[in-house]
Write an enzyme that holds these catalytic residues in place. Structure first.
Site, PDB file in Angstrom:
ATOM      1  N   HIS A  85       0.832  -1.216   0.000  1.00 45.45           N
ATOM      2  CA  HIS A  85       0.000   0.000   0.000  1.00 45.45           C
ATOM      3  C   HIS A  85       0.860   1.256   0.000  1.00 45.45           C
ATOM      4  O   HIS A  85       1.948   1.292   0.573  1.00 45.45           O
ATOM      5  CB  HIS A  85      -1.002   0.003   1.155  1.00 45.45           C
ATOM      6  CG  HIS A  85      -0.424   0.051   2.533  1.00 45.45           C
ATOM      7  ND1 HIS A  85      -0.125   1.232   3.179  1.00 45.45           N
ATOM      8  CD2 HIS A  85      -0.109  -0.939   3.412  1.00 45.45           C
ATOM      9  CE1 HIS A  85       0.347   0.968   4.397  1.00 45.45           C
ATOM     10  NE2 HIS A  85       0.373  -0.344   4.558  1.00 45.45           N
ATOM     11  N   ASP A  87      -0.211   4.458   0.989  1.00 41.78           N
ATOM     12  CA  ASP A  87      -0.476   5.491   1.990  1.00 41.78           C
ATOM     13  C   ASP A  87       0.299   5.237   3.276  1.00 41.78           C
ATOM     14  O   ASP A  87       0.715   4.112   3.567  1.00 41.78           O
ATOM     15  CB  ASP A  87      -1.973   5.584   2.299  1.00 41.78           C
ATOM     16  CG  ASP A  87      -2.540   4.331   2.957  1.00 41.78           C
ATOM     17  OD1 ASP A  87      -2.189   3.225   2.509  1.00 41.78           O
ATOM     18  OD2 ASP A  87      -3.341   4.460   3.909  1.00 41.78           O
ATOM     19  N   ASP A 148       6.327   1.502   6.430  1.00 47.39           N
ATOM     20  CA  ASP A 148       4.989   0.913   6.350  1.00 47.39           C
ATOM     21  C   ASP A 148       4.176   1.790   5.396  1.00 47.39           C
ATOM     22  O   ASP A 148       3.621   2.788   5.807  1.00 47.39           O
ATOM     23  CB  ASP A 148       4.358   0.882   7.743  1.00 47.39           C
ATOM     24  CG  ASP A 148       2.946   0.359   7.759  1.00 47.39           C
ATOM     25  OD1 ASP A 148       2.530  -0.221   6.751  1.00 47.39           O
ATOM     26  OD2 ASP A 148       2.253   0.562   8.774  1.00 47.39           O
ATOM     27  N   GLU A 182      -4.919   1.916   2.725  1.00 41.91           N
ATOM     28  CA  GLU A 182      -4.924   0.722   3.571  1.00 41.91           C
ATOM     29  C   GLU A 182      -4.981   1.098   5.045  1.00 41.91           C
ATOM     30  O   GLU A 182      -5.636   0.435   5.848  1.00 41.91           O
ATOM     31  CB  GLU A 182      -3.673  -0.120   3.280  1.00 41.91           C
ATOM     32  CG  GLU A 182      -3.652  -1.484   3.949  1.00 41.91           C
ATOM     33  CD  GLU A 182      -2.954  -1.532   5.308  1.00 41.91           C
ATOM     34  OE1 GLU A 182      -2.901  -2.622   5.902  1.00 41.91           O
ATOM     35  OE2 GLU A 182      -2.456  -0.478   5.774  1.00 41.91           O
ATOM     36  N   GLU A 183      -4.288   2.185   5.406  1.00 45.71           N
ATOM     37  CA  GLU A 183      -4.185   2.566   6.817  1.00 45.71           C
ATOM     38  C   GLU A 183      -5.519   3.002   7.417  1.00 45.71           C
ATOM     39  O   GLU A 183      -5.663   3.040   8.631  1.00 45.71           O
ATOM     40  CB  GLU A 183      -3.149   3.687   6.989  1.00 45.71           C
ATOM     41  CG  GLU A 183      -1.715   3.291   6.643  1.00 45.71           C
ATOM     42  CD  GLU A 183      -1.095   2.317   7.636  1.00 45.71           C
ATOM     43  OE1 GLU A 183      -1.800   1.885   8.562  1.00 45.71           O
ATOM     44  OE2 GLU A 183       0.082   1.986   7.474  1.00 45.71           O
ATOM     45  N   ASP A 205       4.090  -6.604   3.665  1.00 51.23           N
ATOM     46  CA  ASP A 205       3.744  -5.546   4.627  1.00 51.23           C
ATOM     47  C   ASP A 205       3.940  -6.028   6.061  1.00 51.23           C
ATOM     48  O   ASP A 205       3.263  -5.577   6.972  1.00 51.23           O
ATOM     49  CB  ASP A 205       2.280  -5.113   4.401  1.00 51.23           C
ATOM     50  CG  ASP A 205       1.901  -3.852   5.167  1.00 51.23           C
ATOM     51  OD1 ASP A 205       2.801  -3.123   5.618  1.00 51.23           O
ATOM     52  OD2 ASP A 205       0.692  -3.602   5.322  1.00 51.23           O
ATOM     53  N   HIS A 388       3.970   3.795  12.283  1.00 50.62           N
ATOM     54  CA  HIS A 388       3.019   4.813  12.755  1.00 50.62           C
ATOM     55  C   HIS A 388       3.659   5.725  13.800  1.00 50.62           C
ATOM     56  O   HIS A 388       2.946   6.372  14.567  1.00 50.62           O
ATOM     57  CB  HIS A 388       1.734   4.190  13.346  1.00 50.62           C
ATOM     58  CG  HIS A 388       0.967   3.331  12.388  1.00 50.62           C
ATOM     59  ND1 HIS A 388      -0.326   2.914  12.642  1.00 50.62           N
ATOM     60  CD2 HIS A 388       1.291   2.798  11.191  1.00 50.62           C
ATOM     61  CE1 HIS A 388      -0.741   2.160  11.641  1.00 50.62           C
ATOM     62  NE2 HIS A 388       0.228   2.078  10.745  1.00 50.62           N
TER      63      HIS A 388
END
Length: 417
Positions: A85, A87, A148, A182-183, A205, A388
């Site tokens: 992903h 994002d 990520d 995705e997030e 991922d 994150h």
């Protein structure tokens, strides 16, 4: 078989190029992609895929990137897709990311220069103990890094470039898919599986070197609305039933020593309030409910309902509504029907010289939903850590092993067809 070698540092240069592009998604936005800036990375990836000779590479209106590496074998091989992903998480800024390479890491705490209070400590990041001599990439202290999932994107792109340049390595048709959002749980909302036309897939991922994840949480969301009784506060005696206070009582009555994210690990699930808003007349709480089996999920939801009903007994003039919506389900339910996907993934990791570790994810991936949409899809390590957060980091050497794993997966499916 020809082994991938990152001779010219193309892997880290590729990753840093992607990491510098702000692709943060936005849960409040109704559009797809939720932020237009995600397309900036998608457009760059299409340009690079076309430059590799993948003539069908494209980005659609919803921000999904598709491309095909044609087969170079006469065997009928299942079509395999590799997916990551684009994002980054809304939890931490992804604007003006400044990636830093800490070469030949020797076990020291990493103090990030743009905010020296951000320290990646060896004692707190256990996987750093296995990174001695590696080149560690971090951000500069004011943003997340975006490994990520841009580590996964870089690894897929690097593997694609390697396969195109080494046509002696035989493989079937390989599909590439890069998704937005995705997030925020919308990563495959608008994916075109007919266009993708793959039989099986692997998301790239995951975290720790060697991990392959065939199991996720099953997940529901719940919205609890309390309808209280409003009254002028000067004349409220015996009349007012404050929805805010009723909701607070519900939250206090839920378990504190179990069934919460901060008290659970491994295969333990939870009931987690993630948002609250309200006034005297009406108050609302959003929950996420997680466990590894649908039965346990139902137990947690019944406990939430019982808790609400017990509190509401004291407020005869107030009412409530509890709305529960399915989010995703444990992909193991699907993957157990296709054991070769995991078997070949484990073999691919071990051919790269790494001990494979089959693990469960205390979360979800695009693969969870893809599996239930008819595209069985486990998750392979990308090497991303502390995601994150401003302490996010990735090892170049771990990323190299992920690239080799992707190449190996393509080969193993061809060999066994």
């Amino acid at each position: 078989m020809t082994m991938y070698q990152n001779f010219d540092k193309s892997l880290e240069r590729r990753f840093i190029r992607y990491a510098k592009i702000d692709t943060q998604s936005d849960p409040e936005s109704p559009t797809c992609p939720s932020t237009e800036k995600q397309k900036k990375l998608g457009i760059l990836l299409v340009k690079e895929l076309l430059a590799l000779g993948l003539t069908d590479a494209e980005i659609d209106d919803n921000g999904y990137v598709y491309a095909t590496i044609p087969a170079n074998t006469d065997k009928p091989v299942p079509v395999i897709c590799f997916c990551s992903h684009m994002d980054t998480s809304p939890d931490c800024s992804g604007e003006n990311v400044v990636p830093i390479i800490h070469s030949n890491y020797q076990g020291e705490d990493l103090i990030l220069p743009d905010d020296r209070s951000i320290i990646i400590k060896l004692l707190e990041h256990k996987d750093l103990q296995h990174q001695i001599g590696h080149d560690i990439i971090t951000a500069s202290g004011t943003t997340l890094l975006g490994a990520d999932n841009k580590a996964g994107i870089a690894e897929i792109m690097e593997a694609a470039a390697f396969l195109v340049k080494n046509p002696d390595i035989q493989h079937g048709v390989i599909k590439i898919l890069f998704t937005p959002d995705e997030e925020i749980g919308r990563g495959v909302d608008k994916v075109d599986l007919n266009k993708l036309s793959a039989d099986f897939a692997y998301t790239i991922d995951g975290e720790t070197l060697g991990s392959i994840e065939d199991e996720t949480f099953s997940a529901d969301g719940a919205t609890l609305t309390i309808n209280g009784v409003s009254s002028h506060p000067g004349f409220a005696k015996g009349k007012m039933e404050s929805a805010i206070k009723i909701l607070a009582e519900v939250l206090v009555a839920l378990p504190k020593d179990k069934l919460t994210p901060e008290t659970t690990s491994g295969k333990e699930g939870f009931i987690h309030p993630v948002g609250v808003k309200g006034q005297v007349e009406q108050a609302e709480a959003q929950f996420i409910i997680r466990d590894f089996t649908d039965e346990k999920l139902a137990e947690h939801e019944n406990l939430l309902k019982e808790t609400v009903e017990n509190v509401m007994k004291n407020y005869p003039n107030s009412t409530y509504n509890l709305n529960i919506a399915a989010q995703y389900r444990n992909m193991k339910q699907v993957l157990d029907q296709h054991p070769k996907i995991i078997e070949y993934g484990i073999e691919a990791i071990e051919r790269a010289g790494v001990k494979a570790k089959k693990q469960s994810i205390r979360g979800g991936t695009d693969g969870s939903r893809l599996s239930f949409m008819g595209l069985p899809c486990p998750n392979i390590f990308a090497g991303e850590h502390a995601f994150h957060s401003k302490q996010e980091w990735v090892s170049v050497q771990d990323m190299e092993k992920a690239v080799q794993t992707i190449i190996n997966i393509a080969c193993i499916w061809e060999e066994n067809s």
